[in-house]
Design a protein around this motif. Sequence first.
Motif, PDB file in Angstrom:
ATOM      1  N   LEU A 178      -7.455 -28.971  -7.106  1.00  0.00           N
ATOM      2  CA  LEU A 178      -6.607 -28.162  -6.238  1.00  0.00           C
ATOM      3  C   LEU A 178      -6.963 -26.692  -6.433  1.00  0.00           C
ATOM      4  CD1 LEU A 178      -4.155 -27.744  -4.336  1.00  0.00           C
ATOM      5  CD2 LEU A 178      -2.731 -27.636  -6.397  1.00  0.00           C
ATOM      6  N   ILE A 179      -7.418 -26.059  -5.349  1.00  0.00           N
ATOM      7  CA  ILE A 179      -7.677 -24.619  -5.380  1.00  0.00           C
ATOM      8  C   ILE A 179      -6.451 -23.930  -4.796  1.00  0.00           C
ATOM      9  CG2 ILE A 179      -9.200 -22.748  -4.672  1.00  0.00           C
ATOM     10  CD1 ILE A 179     -11.420 -24.817  -4.292  1.00  0.00           C
ATOM     11  N   PRO A 180      -5.713 -23.171  -5.599  1.00  0.00           N
ATOM     12  CA  PRO A 180      -4.458 -22.584  -5.107  1.00  0.00           C
ATOM     13  C   PRO A 180      -4.712 -21.364  -4.223  1.00  0.00           C
ATOM     14  CG  PRO A 180      -4.828 -21.921  -7.365  1.00  0.00           C
ATOM     15  CD  PRO A 180      -5.929 -22.881  -7.031  1.00  0.00           C
ATOM     16  N   LYS A 181      -3.719 -21.039  -3.442  1.00  0.00           N
ATOM     17  CA  LYS A 181      -3.724 -19.806  -2.669  1.00  0.00           C
ATOM     18  C   LYS A 181      -3.295 -18.673  -3.583  1.00  0.00           C
ATOM     19  CE  LYS A 181      -1.537 -17.731   1.413  1.00  0.00           C
ATOM     20  NZ  LYS A 181      -0.600 -17.980   2.543  1.00  0.00           N
ATOM     21  N   THR A 182      -4.050 -17.591  -3.610  1.00  0.00           N
ATOM     22  CA  THR A 182      -3.722 -16.434  -4.442  1.00  0.00           C
ATOM     23  C   THR A 182      -3.854 -15.168  -3.602  1.00  0.00           C
ATOM     24  OG1 THR A 182      -6.004 -16.088  -5.189  1.00  0.00           O
ATOM     25  CG2 THR A 182      -4.652 -17.633  -6.475  1.00  0.00           C
ATOM     26  N   THR A 183      -3.447 -14.072  -4.160  1.00  0.00           N
ATOM     27  CA  THR A 183      -3.610 -12.802  -3.440  1.00  0.00           C
ATOM     28  C   THR A 183      -5.083 -12.488  -3.241  1.00  0.00           C
ATOM     29  OG1 THR A 183      -3.452 -11.644  -5.561  1.00  0.00           O
ATOM     30  CG2 THR A 183      -1.433 -11.861  -4.248  1.00  0.00           C
ATOM     31  N   LYS A 184      -5.911 -12.993  -4.133  1.00  0.00           N
ATOM     32  CA  LYS A 184      -7.350 -12.757  -4.030  1.00  0.00           C
ATOM     33  C   LYS A 184      -7.988 -13.704  -3.010  1.00  0.00           C
ATOM     34  CE  LYS A 184     -11.558 -12.746  -6.853  1.00  0.00           C
ATOM     35  NZ  LYS A 184     -12.118 -13.005  -8.200  1.00  0.00           N
ATOM     36  N   ASN A 185      -7.555 -14.971  -3.034  1.00  0.00           N
ATOM     37  CA  ASN A 185      -8.094 -15.988  -2.134  1.00  0.00           C
ATOM     38  C   ASN A 185      -6.936 -16.590  -1.352  1.00  0.00           C
ATOM     39  OD1 ASN A 185     -10.882 -15.948  -3.011  1.00  0.00           O
ATOM     40  ND2 ASN A 185     -10.148 -16.858  -4.921  1.00  0.00           N
ATOM     41  N   ASN A 186      -6.832 -16.291  -0.073  1.00  0.00           N
ATOM     42  CA  ASN A 186      -5.671 -16.760   0.680  1.00  0.00           C
ATOM     43  C   ASN A 186      -6.013 -17.211   2.103  1.00  0.00           C
ATOM     44  OD1 ASN A 186      -6.171 -14.347   1.924  1.00  0.00           O
ATOM     45  ND2 ASN A 186      -4.297 -13.331   1.222  1.00  0.00           N
ATOM     46  N   GLY A 187      -7.260 -17.483   2.362  1.00  0.00           N
ATOM     47  CA  GLY A 187      -7.651 -17.903   3.706  1.00  0.00           C
ATOM     48  C   GLY A 187      -8.376 -19.228   3.689  1.00  0.00           C
ATOM     49  N   LYS A 188      -9.417 -19.297   4.493  1.00  0.00           N
ATOM     50  CA  LYS A 188     -10.203 -20.519   4.590  1.00  0.00           C
ATOM     51  C   LYS A 188     -11.082 -20.671   3.357  1.00  0.00           C
ATOM     52  CE  LYS A 188     -13.421 -23.018   7.590  1.00  0.00           C
ATOM     53  NZ  LYS A 188     -14.188 -22.989   8.868  1.00  0.00           N
ATOM     54  N   CYS A 189     -11.252 -21.923   2.935  1.00  0.00           N
ATOM     55  CA  CYS A 189     -12.103 -22.220   1.779  1.00  0.00           C
ATOM     56  C   CYS A 189     -13.125 -23.276   2.171  1.00  0.00           C
ATOM     57  CB  CYS A 189     -11.245 -22.717   0.615  1.00  0.00           C
ATOM     58  SG  CYS A 189     -12.192 -23.238  -0.833  1.00  0.00           S
ATOM     59  N   ILE A 190     -14.353 -23.081   1.722  1.00  0.00           N
ATOM     60  CA  ILE A 190     -15.404 -24.079   1.912  1.00  0.00           C
ATOM     61  C   ILE A 190     -15.864 -24.561   0.542  1.00  0.00           C
ATOM     62  CG2 ILE A 190     -17.745 -24.517   2.759  1.00  0.00           C
ATOM     63  CD1 ILE A 190     -17.237 -22.446   4.925  1.00  0.00           C
ATOM     64  N   ILE A 191     -15.831 -25.872   0.331  1.00  0.00           N
ATOM     65  CA  ILE A 191     -16.351 -26.462  -0.905  1.00  0.00           C
ATOM     66  C   ILE A 191     -17.761 -26.955  -0.620  1.00  0.00           C
ATOM     67  CG2 ILE A 191     -16.056 -28.304  -2.616  1.00  0.00           C
ATOM     68  CD1 ILE A 191     -13.046 -28.143  -2.114  1.00  0.00           C
TER      69      ILE A 191
END
Length: 647
Positions: free
Chosen positions: A131-144
């Motif tokens: 699980l990659i959480p939503k943070t202030t640094k990362n809060n949009g689309k994610c590609i694995i």
Amino acid sequence: MRYLFISFLLFTISNSLQAQQLSTLSPDKNIKLEISLDNGLAYFQVFYQKEEFLKKSPLGLSSSAGDFTKELKLIGSKTAKIQESYKLNRSKVSQVNYKANEINYIFKNSTNDTINIIFRVTNTDIAFSYLIPKTTKNNGKCIIEKEITGFKLPLQSTTFITPQAPPLSGWEKTKPSYEEEYTREASIATKSQYGLGFTFPALFHVEDKGWILISETGINGNYPGTRLSDASSDGIYTINFPQEAENNHQGATTASGILPMQTSWKTITLGKTLKPIVESTASTDVVKPLIKTSKIFNAGRASWSWIVWQDESCNYKDQKTFIDLAADMKCEFILIDALWDVNIGKEKMAELVDYAKSKNVGVLLWYNSNGNWNTAPQTPKNKMNTQEVRREEMKWLQEIGVKGLKIDFFGGDKQETMKLYHDILTDAAEFGLNINFHGATLPRGWERMYPNYMTSEAVLASENLVFQQAFSDRYPSTATIYPFTRNTVASMDFGPVFLNKRFNREPNKGTIRRTTDAFEMATAIVFFSAVQHWGLTPENLTEKPAYLFDYLKNVPTVWDETVFIDGYPGKYCVIARRKNTKWYVAAINGENKAKTITVNLPMLKGKNVSIISDGEGQESKFSTKKLEKGSYNLELSANGGTVLFTE
């Protein structure tokens, strides 16, 4: 679900501290999971009754939200006890009491990005997910981009696994479709047939210690279907994403989502015997129902002309004959296969559906999944791969009273394709249609997630009895592998139960059946599918004894309980299943030599049972008996079988 949080631990790990190790136990303390950090690399290790079943195996993934394959620090963990009871109505069991110890490990990488690795440990299974959480640094689309998840088997382990097929290969470029041969206790050093690794589920005989089944669940369009690589020289199988050419190069090979983003669950079932493998519910334990509906989707048995009478039978007259066969056999359905739109047409199909209704038989119709990612000519095409057209077609199907669909030729595991499965199931649920997928991926928890999901092929199935004499020759052995592999994780539409001596409409043509009639009766129980498409033909009812059809008219397709009795992949299999208070026990012999197997059947102790067993040649015989002691000697002919069932 009820969560009881026991603890929350925070760790401050200095750069000088290079190794960290934590462990958790199953509720009965037989399984031990160890998590370790070694020079910034995360690993897990699995022990059963203090013996090592999985060696130190890598964890991690790389993504646009951070590289979690190296330079990791463990900053905390949360533990919980999970206890949940849930029901299934189209599965091998109807009631599950799920108990697991959960531990959620929280890691940061060198750039302070966060990932959680969630493990759940039951008395028979381990499941884990990232699980990659939503943070202030990362809060949009994610590609694995990839996982480095691996499974390190002891080097003397052997395998029962199927190779990944090349994209755009096979008949009319319809592969990969999970329709390859299983290895038979091959060394883990054995490379896959096409050099592309292996598909799930994967069964391993771990030296003399026991068994492990590794699989995947929990995909609803949120993730691609993954597979295992070939093993490295030290026995590590790693997770591979789909290949670029799958689905004719359409869609990305990576996984994408909006944060927070969770991956699929990888599952590990283990035990000293095969009992935990056969009885596991790991594929449904960690998923949730996705659709609420008041509609009822019934399981059942189906007549099916195509499997023996082939394409030429897709005409109005022959389908009416098979509707009559379904009615005579008290089948809930008839499956009308490919080319019905051309050979019968929509107007006449509506008439056939009405005729079937008058016989209390529901109609299932075949569809090509698409028209642009393979060259399969069978129609209807281009009706299921786009939403507007799909919903228009499903509205018509609902209006004329069709009960379900068989949708074929998917050819890939990309996330875009997995979303198509989800979209089809979601739309079909709205229109009251049950769904069967062929030429398709492994179902991953779908029996619980979707109320209208019935079954999938995802196995080298009965059509190959018709196409290849070599497959028919191997079939007894192959049939004893499926209950320990493909069929233990999900409903499997093999299409069993044949009584013709040859797989052809003409009695003197076609491939030759090698199994006995009792073996064929047993496959109705040994193989689990919520909808069973039988290989019976009309002439069988006059050629064979009435007791076979009396049994088939009443045998269930979904179960309240499943119990492993005995068996070994490739050699023999004995399984007991219960529906309400009635028990069915089935045995099949995978070898071309007679054998006697003494089995303990406590569920039958003191009960009167009916027995269908091997007679002369391929013929069967029928008897009744009271089992005073609850044990029984199974006398199995070469490629033979036995069925015992209570009254």
